[in-house]
Design an enzyme around this catalytic site. Structure first.
Site, PDB file in Angstrom:
ATOM      1  N   GLY A   1       0.820  -1.199   0.000  1.00  0.00           N
ATOM      2  CA  GLY A   1       0.000   0.000   0.000  1.00  0.00           C
ATOM      3  C   GLY A   1       0.850   1.243   0.000  1.00  0.00           C
TER       4      GLY A   1
ATOM      5  N   ASP B   1      -2.239  10.034  16.076  1.00  0.00           N
ATOM      6  CA  ASP B   1      -2.781   9.722  14.742  1.00  0.00           C
ATOM      7  C   ASP B   1      -3.465   8.363  14.751  1.00  0.00           C
ATOM      8  OD1 ASP B   1      -3.351  10.411  12.140  1.00  0.00           O
ATOM      9  OD2 ASP B   1      -1.485   9.617  11.322  1.00  0.00           O
TER      10      ASP B   1
ATOM     11  N   LYS C   1       8.490  -0.308   5.391  1.00  0.00           N
ATOM     12  CA  LYS C   1       7.941   1.027   5.151  1.00  0.00           C
ATOM     13  C   LYS C   1       9.064   1.924   4.650  1.00  0.00           C
ATOM     14  CE  LYS C   1       5.910   4.977   7.589  1.00  0.00           C
ATOM     15  NZ  LYS C   1       5.474   5.488   8.907  1.00  0.00           N
TER      16      LYS C   1
ATOM     17  N   GLY D   1       0.962   5.326   1.671  1.00  0.00           N
ATOM     18  CA  GLY D   1       0.426   6.316   2.600  1.00  0.00           C
ATOM     19  C   GLY D   1       1.038   7.668   2.359  1.00  0.00           C
TER      20      GLY D   1
END
Length: 660
Positions: A350, A468, A371, A352
């Site tokens: 994915g 968050d 990441k 972000g």
């Protein structure tokens, strides 16, 4: 007294290495990397297969003493499906006795690293051994492979083209001479030379060998074309291009270089002697420093798992920030690149606001999510380091586990444990996936997130405000247990500190508490507000922002408050849940959600109170007050953000500066 003993020990060590290097003419074999494939549930490892692996490794230990001609063999009975196929190969430029020495080391190490593996391969700088349950003899096998590059970058693309031409010529010369390996010396310019080696496994035919080496050249163009020196190795073949003479010259060396009449034999010997002496001194000095460092800081050995799986030859490239010293193991970039197939689109999980996430597999078989911070990301180096430090120090079953990090070549990468069931928003906000979340599972996820938040706020050695918390930052493991992730915006609170102020407001529309969004004030109650929004989203099955953009034209919070006041709370529940929910549990969760999103932060409960309310059936809950107005409302044209797993409405991560 201990210092004197240490100095005596170091003196003996130096004396030992002086005589060791003086008495031996061959370098010690260096273990580079190993790959182990463990057995699966559907195909468990049998005792007979283990015995056959043991017999194979014993056979490899006798390669010189028995004078065997073949470098590959098999053990077992095909009828019982327990056959193990194995082979060894040594670099063509090393003598037979050193080949045996290398293979013996490799056989011993592979039995330790891969004790219960159905297949395994270990690469040394001078040899390779491999075994598996499939007959691979005579076939090209390019996986698993790995590469090593130098630190220097080429000045223009023509340099790589020249290197590629030279290596292809070396391949052609070796195969035309009916050899499975060859070395070559190349005049790079007036003052520099380049050196190359190509080699295939002994079980390959010459034509097949050429195909294998050509395939590696194509792989080099994808991974290493920006570097001056490189090597890439696969089970069936390997190539290396370097600016230093790394192979041993002998009468059997397949060198493509031309003799140089200006070279004097004596000067060559002197040069070799000088290089050898310098190498010995440098090695002793480095080893002494390593021993001293280990003696002083032996507690750094906590990263044992990664140290076992990351090749020793890569350790020179590992960079460790002072702030991370002793906190988290760094992983070489090359290992992450290999595990994610060079960050290919096929491995992307994915994307972000701060970068992309890729699935990979470490050499020991551990599945990871890497990441990779984008260069244009709003998350700077400080936020990135912040995330590393926080997660490395936080360990809880409802927090995602950080395995390592990387800061090489302007890359900033976090390596997490892989969550096979993606993130909560992937299941909660997609109609085709919502059926997987019945009420029992949704309630379990709410409780799990609450326990993770309790650990952050009250039970961990650091008091952490996440800032968050949202559905896309809650990951689900293989048993659908929730794990809070993404600590890039997290902040540490000191003991006794209740709230703080920031001029840089960062968060996500629809989840930010009003006092934080409007005045930059945040505290544990800011996270409680976000958690309350998340509870209501889990019950309703839609995002807060998406709800506002629907026919209701108001926030999910105000709509829930209206239904609560009218005694119609059950109208909020996701229709997909049908008969799977318990009315009392749903009403209690809605009430807790409303308590968490009250406008005044002082009215919101602490997370310990929330956990108590969730776990008790008989406790009387307070009556919630009116919730805050929706913060950060956006129009349709503003709603084009990307989450980690799908394009989503009102999922913008925002940064806003509060004026003085």
């Amino acid at each position: 007294m201990s210092i004197m003993r240490f100095h005596s020990f170091m003196l003996l060590l130096i004396i030992f290495f002086f005589f060791f290097f003086k008495l031996t003419t061959s370098q010690s074999p260096i273990s580079l990397i190993s790959f182990c494939q463990n057995s699966s549930v559907s195909k468990p490892l049998t005792n007979s297969y283990k015995t056959n692996v043991k017999n194979l490794l014993s056979w490899m230990n006798t390669i010189s003493s028995t004078g065997q001609e073949s470098n590959h063999t098999s053990f077992g009975d095909k009828k019982t499906h327990d056959v193990v196929y194995g082979k060894y190969d040594c670099r063509g430029d090393i003598p037979e006795y050193f080949c045996q020495f290398c293979v013996n080391n490799a056989a011993r190490e592979i039995s330790q690293r891969c004790p219960n593996s159905v297949s395994a391969v270990i690469f040394y700088d001078m040899c390779i051994i491999r075994y598996t349950d499939n007959n691979f003899f005579g076939k090209i096998v390019l996986t698993p492979s790995f590469n090593i590059t130098g630190t220097k970058f080429i000045k223009d693309s023509k340099e790589f083209e020249r290197a590629e031409y030279f290596m292809r010529r070396l391949i052609r010369n070796a195969t035309e001479a009916n050899r499975s390996w060859g070395t070559g010396e190349f005049d790079w310019n007036d003052s520099e030379k380049r050196y190359g080696l190509v080699q295939c496994a002994g079980d390959l035919d010459i034509d097949v060998c050429g195909e294998c080496l050509e395939d590696l050249i194509d792989m080099v163009s994808k991974c290493c074309r920006s570097k001056e020196t490189w090597a890439i190795v696969a089970p069936s073949c390997g190539i290396k291009f370097d600016d230093k003479m790394f192979y041993q010259l002998s009468q059997q060396t397949g060198s493509s270089s031309m003799p140089n009449p200006a070279k004097q034999e004596g000067s060559s010997d002197k040069k070799t002697l000088i290089i050898s002496l310098i190498s010995v001194l440098v090695t002793v000095a480095l080893l002494s420093c390593c021993v001293y460092y280990s003696w002083r800081r032996n507690w750094l050995c906590r990263g044992e798992l990664l140290l076992r799986t990351i090749p020793r030859a890569f350790h020179d490239h590992v960079q460790r920030e002072d702030s991370l010293n002793g906190v988290l193991q760094t992983i070489p970039l090359i290992v992450i690149q290999q595990s994610t197939n060079w960050f290919s689109e096929s491995t992307k999980l994915g994307e972000g606001g701060f970068g992309s996430v890729y699935k990979g597999t470490l050499p020991d078989g551990t599945e990871i999510a890497a990441k990779r911070l984008a260069e244009t990301s709003g998350q700077g180096l400080e936020e990135f380091k912040n995330e590393v430090i926080f997660i490395a120090k936080l360990q809880h079953r409802n927090l995602v586990k950080l395995l390592g990090c990387c800061f090489e070549e302007n890359e900033k990468i976090l390596v997490y444990e892989y969550m096979p069931n993606s993130s909560l928003d992937f299941h909660l906000f997609k109609k085709e996936n919502q059926n997987q979340l019945d009420w029992k599972l949704r309630l379990s996820i709410i409780n799990g997130i609450a326990r993770g938040l309790l650990y952050l706020h009250e039970d961990s050695r650091l008091r952490v405000i996440h800032r968050d918390l949202k559905a896309s930052n809650v990951l689900l493991d293989d048993e659908m247990n929730p794990k809070i992730s993404d600590f890039g915006l997290a902040r540490k609170f000191e003991k006794g500190q209740s709230q703080t102020e920031t001029k840089r407001v960062m968060g996500t529309y629809g989840y930010m508490a009003p006092e934080y969004a409007m005045a930059g004030l945040f505290s544990v109650k800011s996270d409680i507000f976000s958690f309350g929004v998340l509870i209501l989203e889990i019950i309703y099955g839609k995002r807060n922002g998406e709800f506002f953009l629907s026919e209701h034209r108001q926030s999910l919070l105000l709509h829930t408050w209206k239904l609560w006041c009218e005694g119609k709370s059950l109208e909020l529940i996701d229709p997909i849940l049908k008969k799977s929910y318990r009315e009392s549990e749903v009403i209690k969760c809605i009430q807790i959600g409303l308590l968490c999103v009250q406008e005044d932060a002082a009215d919101r409960p602490t997370v310990s109170t929330v956990v108590l309310m969730l776990g008790s059936d008989g406790i009387a809950l307070p009556t919630p007050k009116r919730p805050a107005f929706s913060v950060g409302r956006v129009t349709n044209e503003d709603s084009t953000s990307k989450s980690y797993h799908d394009n989503s409405i009102n999922e913008l991560t925002v940064t806003r500066l509060i004026p003085r």
